[in-house]
Scaffold this active site. Sequence first.
Site, mmCIF file in Angstrom:
data_model
loop_
_atom_site.group_PDB
_atom_site.id
_atom_site.type_symbol
_atom_site.label_atom_id
_atom_site.label_comp_id
_atom_site.label_asym_id
_atom_site.label_seq_id
_atom_site.Cartn_x
_atom_site.Cartn_y
_atom_site.Cartn_z
ATOM 1 N N ASP A 40 0.862 -1.179 0.000
ATOM 2 C CA ASP A 40 0.000 0.000 0.000
ATOM 3 C C ASP A 40 0.899 1.230 0.000
ATOM 4 O O ASP A 40 1.842 1.319 0.789
ATOM 5 C CB ASP A 40 -0.929 0.028 1.208
ATOM 6 C CG ASP A 40 -2.138 0.930 0.985
ATOM 7 O OD1 ASP A 40 -3.253 0.395 0.859
ATOM 8 O OD2 ASP A 40 -1.955 2.154 0.937
ATOM 9 N N TYR A 173 -13.219 6.300 -13.830
ATOM 10 C CA TYR A 173 -13.201 5.074 -13.034
ATOM 11 C C TYR A 173 -13.871 3.921 -13.785
ATOM 12 O O TYR A 173 -13.359 2.798 -13.832
ATOM 13 C CB TYR A 173 -13.918 5.341 -11.708
ATOM 14 C CG TYR A 173 -14.038 4.165 -10.775
ATOM 15 C CD1 TYR A 173 -12.944 3.707 -10.050
ATOM 16 C CD2 TYR A 173 -15.267 3.526 -10.588
ATOM 17 C CE1 TYR A 173 -13.068 2.649 -9.172
ATOM 18 C CE2 TYR A 173 -15.401 2.471 -9.716
ATOM 19 C CZ TYR A 173 -14.293 2.030 -9.018
ATOM 20 O OH TYR A 173 -14.417 0.971 -8.155
ATOM 21 N N LYS A 177 -12.043 0.476 -14.983
ATOM 22 C CA LYS A 177 -12.499 -0.822 -14.491
ATOM 23 C C LYS A 177 -12.969 -1.729 -15.627
ATOM 24 O O LYS A 177 -12.819 -2.954 -15.559
ATOM 25 C CB LYS A 177 -13.622 -0.630 -13.468
ATOM 26 C CG LYS A 177 -13.152 -0.037 -12.140
ATOM 27 C CD LYS A 177 -12.098 -0.910 -11.484
ATOM 28 C CE LYS A 177 -11.830 -0.506 -10.044
ATOM 29 N NZ LYS A 177 -10.746 -1.330 -9.434
#
Length: 304
Positions: A40, A173, A177
């Site tokens: 992360d 987005y 995706k």
Amino acid sequence: MSAPMLCEGRVVIVTGAGRGLGRAHALAYAAEGARLVVNDLGVGLDGTPAADGPARQVAEEIRAAGGEAVAHGGDIATTEGAESVVRTALETYGRLDTLVNNAGFLRDRMLVNLGEDDWDAVMRVHLKGHFLPLRQAAAHWRAEAKAGRAPDARVVNTSSGAGLLGSVGQGNYSAAKAGIVGLTLVAAAEMERYGVQVNAIAPAARTRMTERTFADTMAAPGSGFDTMDPGNVSPLVVWLGSAASAGVTGRVFESEGGRITVMEGWRPGPSADKGARWTPAEAGETARELLTRATAPGAVYGSG
């Protein structure tokens, strides 16, 4: 006698594992015996740097529970970061079995207000952030296969309902995706010969991203089953990343609460063939007739 752990001895990389879905996945893999590389970058909701180190915190949580985990804070949307996260798995544990691509963030705007920088930033983290670790892991597994050490490897990518149906205010987005689904299908076809299975999930769960965008539907209930708990998605992700999922590749699964759905994407519907070139009027008339026999598309999220 307790049941054997599903991922005993497997080495798993989870990107974006500091919070939300990624954290839930990492903890679930560890509970099934996997050894983790917890990646992360530790950025804010919009991708800007943050002060804390969530990867380290999750790795410490896994070790405190008796598991094995190392933290990785590199940017997997760069070649250097992708190489580093795979190298961390190999240098720490001597192998890599599963890659879970999960990192992402939002910069939501209606299309007419969506700046090029916001488009590029979301594409970079979601789409490039899937491609680069996948490419690096795939190169390793291909080399293993060519050396006679056939892997039993898995990749789990993270798409979204927005990528399958679209979502108002999320053009960048949704496009990223949807691209992840296309990447998943190609990778599954290319890598199967090397012992690598590649699938994708389209999860619905409460995360930093969805809490703001879909606040009403993501709220935790006062009692009863919490359908939006991100931990509900992780069992499927763990199974897909395990040897138990043998034979399953090139698939997209929607996961929400206690529901798992196999998504069925584009496929030929009603068709007409004139055997010659149509005029525009003929083409339009034929298209309208075909649409009367076609299945209506799913509603775009937020379309009212």
